[in-house]
Design a protein around this motif. Structure first.
Motif, short mmCIF file in Angstrom:
data_model
loop_
_atom_site.label_atom_id
_atom_site.label_comp_id
_atom_site.label_asym_id
_atom_site.label_seq_id
_atom_site.Cartn_x
_atom_site.Cartn_y
_atom_site.Cartn_z
N SER A 80 17.40 6.27 6.33
CA SER A 80 16.52 5.12 6.12
C SER A 80 16.85 3.99 7.08
O SER A 80 17.94 3.93 7.65
N SER A 110 10.05 -2.69 7.96
CA SER A 110 11.18 -2.40 7.09
C SER A 110 12.18 -3.54 7.14
O SER A 110 12.57 -3.99 8.22
N GLU A 132 3.70 6.02 -5.12
CA GLU A 132 3.46 6.99 -4.05
C GLU A 132 2.27 7.87 -4.41
O GLU A 132 2.15 8.36 -5.53
N PHE A 171 2.75 1.89 -0.27
CA PHE A 171 4.02 1.79 0.46
C PHE A 171 4.67 0.46 0.07
O PHE A 171 4.04 -0.41 -0.53
N GLN A 180 3.22 4.06 6.76
CA GLN A 180 4.40 4.90 6.59
C GLN A 180 4.76 5.62 7.88
O GLN A 180 5.94 5.72 8.25
N GLU A 181 3.74 6.13 8.57
CA GLU A 181 3.98 6.83 9.83
C GLU A 181 4.57 5.90 10.88
O GLU A 181 5.47 6.28 11.63
N LYS A 225 6.41 3.20 10.41
CA LYS A 225 7.79 2.95 10.05
C LYS A 225 8.68 4.14 10.42
O LYS A 225 9.74 3.98 11.03
N ASN A 226 8.25 5.35 10.05
CA ASN A 226 9.06 6.53 10.31
C ASN A 226 9.24 6.78 11.81
O ASN A 226 10.34 7.11 12.27
#
Length: 328
Positions: free
Chosen positions: A2, A109, A251, A261, A302-303, A305-306
């Motif tokens: 994370s 984040s 989620e 999210f 989400q994508e 951030k990842n």
């Protein structure tokens, strides 16, 4: 791993520039974001994606970085853009007011929306110092104390229809110079771009569908702003999909109406790209036409951030190359 374990506090800028037909210019603007003042590549900055559309003559460059570094990286990209793009010569079907048309800052984040607003305001001051003729309007968390939304500001400025910006009154800077135009800068929860092409050349039908799915419509989709444009011989329904605070967000699957999210303990939701496509498809079918394709311009929250965590952990500055950036 994370981002909290990585120790990163990440934010992103989806930099909108009024150029897509000169690929080398767009890539030079993207590369400028990666360099420190000494010319070395910054280890905590990555260009995650470049999306360019020739008909629109508009590119969206996704820059992700530590929140402490994002402002300088976006500034460098903007300086390159202002040198390379002349609004007096710009042509395209997509509305725009500036060579650098939009600078939205989003938390990914460990960063609050308010902190992104402070980054945006600091960046605005830097642009005024470094770009003669730069003119700015503010929105969201950068627009204090009103915090007017981007949609509100665009309506006030006539962004959707205006090409003559000589009479515009900026929030910061002098009256817009013809070469630079007017640039919007601000911060908000993540806004995703999702476009659906219908199998028609009838712009009036496209506008009907766009109006029906807007969040402002009685039965529209919450947080969705939509416009219809001629695109590659068909009509494209172009959607800005805003994230909104949702205390009960959980989620969800990609097939659900809403996706959820969290950032720094705050919960957000947004309409699923699949659901947007399904609604456009239904509305088009009711009018006897079909849909051709859906395009997600960059990433879901989400994508983003990842990908940012991975790219920065692995020191991949030009992440868009390994992802396969799209030029259309």
């Amino acid at each position: 791993m994370s981002s909290s374990r990585l120790g990163l506090r990440l934010a992103a800028c989806l930099l909108n520039i009024s150029e897509a037909r000169r690929k080398n210019i767009v890539e030079n603007i993207a590369k400028a974001a990666l360099l420190e003042k000494n010319g070395q590549t910054h280890p905590e900055v990555s260009v995650l994606n470049i999306f360019s559309d020739r008909d629109y003559n508009r590119s969206v460059i996704t820059i992700a970085a530590s929140v402490d570094d994002l402002g300088n990286s976006v500034l460098a990209a903007c300086l390159e853009a202002f040198q390379s793009i002349n609004m007096e010569l710009q042509e395209g079907v997509h509305p725009c007011l500036g060579a650098v048309d939009l600078i939205p800052i989003y938390p990914l984040s460990g960063v609050s929306v308010e902190e992104c607003g402070a980054v945006a305001r600091s960046l605005a001051e830097s642009l005024l110092l470094h770009v003669p003729g730069c003119s700015l309007f503010l929105f969201g968390e950068a627009d204090l104390p009103e915090k007017r939304t981007l949609v509100q500001r665009r309506k006030q400025l006539g962004w959707f229809t205006r090409r003559d910006f000589s009479t515009l009154e900026p929030d910061l800077g002098a009256a817009p110079a013809r070469r630079c135009g007017l640039t919007g800068i601000g911060a908000s929860p993540y806004v995703m771009d999702c476009n659906v092409t219908i199998d028609s050349q009838d712009l009036a039908v496209g506008k009907e569908i766009a109006a029906a799915i807007r969040g402002s419509c009685v039965n529209g989709l919450k947080g969705v702003q939509a416009m219809a444009f001629p695109h590659e011989g068909k009509i494209e329904i172009a959607c800005n999909v805003e994230s909104f605070e949702d205390q009960e967000a959980t989620e969800t699957s990609e097939e659900s109406q809403y996706m959820a999210f969290s950032v720094l303990g705050d919960h957000f939701s947004y309409v699923s790209p699949h659901y947007i496509e399904a609604q456009v498809k239904k509305l088009a079918s009711d009018r006897g036409i079909g849909t051709i394709r859906r395009a997600l311009i960059g990433f879901t929250p989400q994508e983003c951030k990842n990908c940012a965590e991975y790219a920065i952990r692995e020191s991949i500055g030009e992440f868009w190359r390994i992802r396969g950036g799209v030029f259309m």
